[in-house]
Scaffold this active site. Sequence first.
Site, short mmCIF file in Angstrom:
data_model
loop_
_atom_site.label_atom_id
_atom_site.label_comp_id
_atom_site.label_asym_id
_atom_site.label_seq_id
_atom_site.Cartn_x
_atom_site.Cartn_y
_atom_site.Cartn_z
N CYS A 91 -4.90 4.08 -2.32
CA CYS A 91 -5.93 3.49 -1.48
C CYS A 91 -6.15 4.37 -0.26
O CYS A 91 -5.20 4.75 0.42
CB CYS A 91 -5.53 2.09 -1.04
SG CYS A 91 -6.54 1.40 0.28
N CYS B 239 -1.92 -3.54 3.57
CA CYS B 239 -3.30 -3.04 3.54
C CYS B 239 -4.28 -4.12 4.01
O CYS B 239 -4.21 -5.26 3.59
CB CYS B 239 -3.69 -2.60 2.13
SG CYS B 239 -5.36 -1.94 2.05
N CYS C 142 -2.09 -0.18 -3.25
CA CYS C 142 -2.02 -0.33 -1.81
C CYS C 142 -0.60 -0.67 -1.37
O CYS C 142 0.21 -1.12 -2.15
CB CYS C 142 -2.91 -1.50 -1.36
SG CYS C 142 -4.67 -1.20 -1.54
N CYS D 148 -5.22 2.31 3.32
CA CYS D 148 -3.85 2.10 3.82
C CYS D 148 -2.92 3.28 3.52
O CYS D 148 -1.80 3.34 4.04
CB CYS D 148 -3.27 0.81 3.26
SG CYS D 148 -2.98 0.83 1.47
#
Length: 369
Positions: A82, A55, A51, A85
């Site tokens: 991810c 995030c 991330c 994000c």
Amino acid sequence: MNSAILSIEALPEMANATTTTRDSRWESVLARDSASDGKFVFAVSSTGIYCRPSCPSKRPRRENVSFFRRPQEAESAGFRECLRCRPKVIAGNPRQQMVKAICRYIEQHLDEPHTLAKLGAEFGQSPFHLQRTFKAALGITPKEYANSCRIRGFRQKLKSGHSVTRAMHEAGYSSTSRLYSRTASELGMEPSNYRRGAIAAPIRYTCADSPLGRMLIAATEKGICSIQFADSDEELELCLRQEFPFAVRRHDDADLADLAQRVVLRLRGSEPAASIPLDIRATAFQRRVWSYLQSLAFGDTRSYSDVAKAIRQPSAVRAVARACATNPVAIAIPCHRILRSNGDLGGYRWGLKRKGTLLQIEAAKAGGD
Ligand SMILES: [Zn+2]
């Protein structure tokens, strides 16, 4: 996902990072600090996902987290992006955040020279990639951005009445020549003109006899800023007033007699150019033309187009002529050695008669040597 491989892959990065860096990264993650987006990503071994720092997802346990400078590094270590994000999204937030962070960094470090390598290291990007991302977002390079920040600051300082030198230092320029070479095109004119000659440095001057009639020499503390010829001292003083309308001008024969003497000797070819210190303002283009003129030997002449070719701007013949015509220091910058291609004298700021006399003096001396 094989967690044994993951931890091995993550090792070099973790080993290289200092405790401070690791901890500050972790703090950024805990704070969901969007300013850190683009600087690094964090990967979570329990989920196999990486991330960006901001995030919004639930924070993982510290012991499951490793850091990578780039999404690519996290991916080669086996982590997936991810979906919440999107650390890799090109047009999305992370890059914009990074570009913003770079801008902020540049603004805060204007007094330091910027190299792409340094910025790249700061933001964990290859210099090439950083430049490309930056340019894609803003249309200019980081260096151009730094320059525009300096110019903006510089212009404001000038308008608020600072001297060029002080404004220059406060706007993050480390030397005058850098300023002039960078701002000339961007300001549209050179800084001293921008303030309409408003440099308030005290100027001392003297008038003396010369083979070309009355000669004026004016100097700042650093060197000669004006060498001119005219028929009378009144005319010379008027010229000086026009050139430096706001400077404090003071007549000073005693202190400048020696400099005046050296200029006359230089005119006759018996004094090295280096013994005449100059303090003049020049655009980048003028600087190139004037340096070239200074490289010409006594008695040597060139055509305007020769000069244009020599400074590798063969089509800039008219600009060369203009640079000659705006020479502030006769003799010290020997613009009289530039003629038309057909041998005609061309122009001379202080009159063709004086140009002819100068060329005769030089030819006679050069021929007699
Ligand atoms: Zn995420």
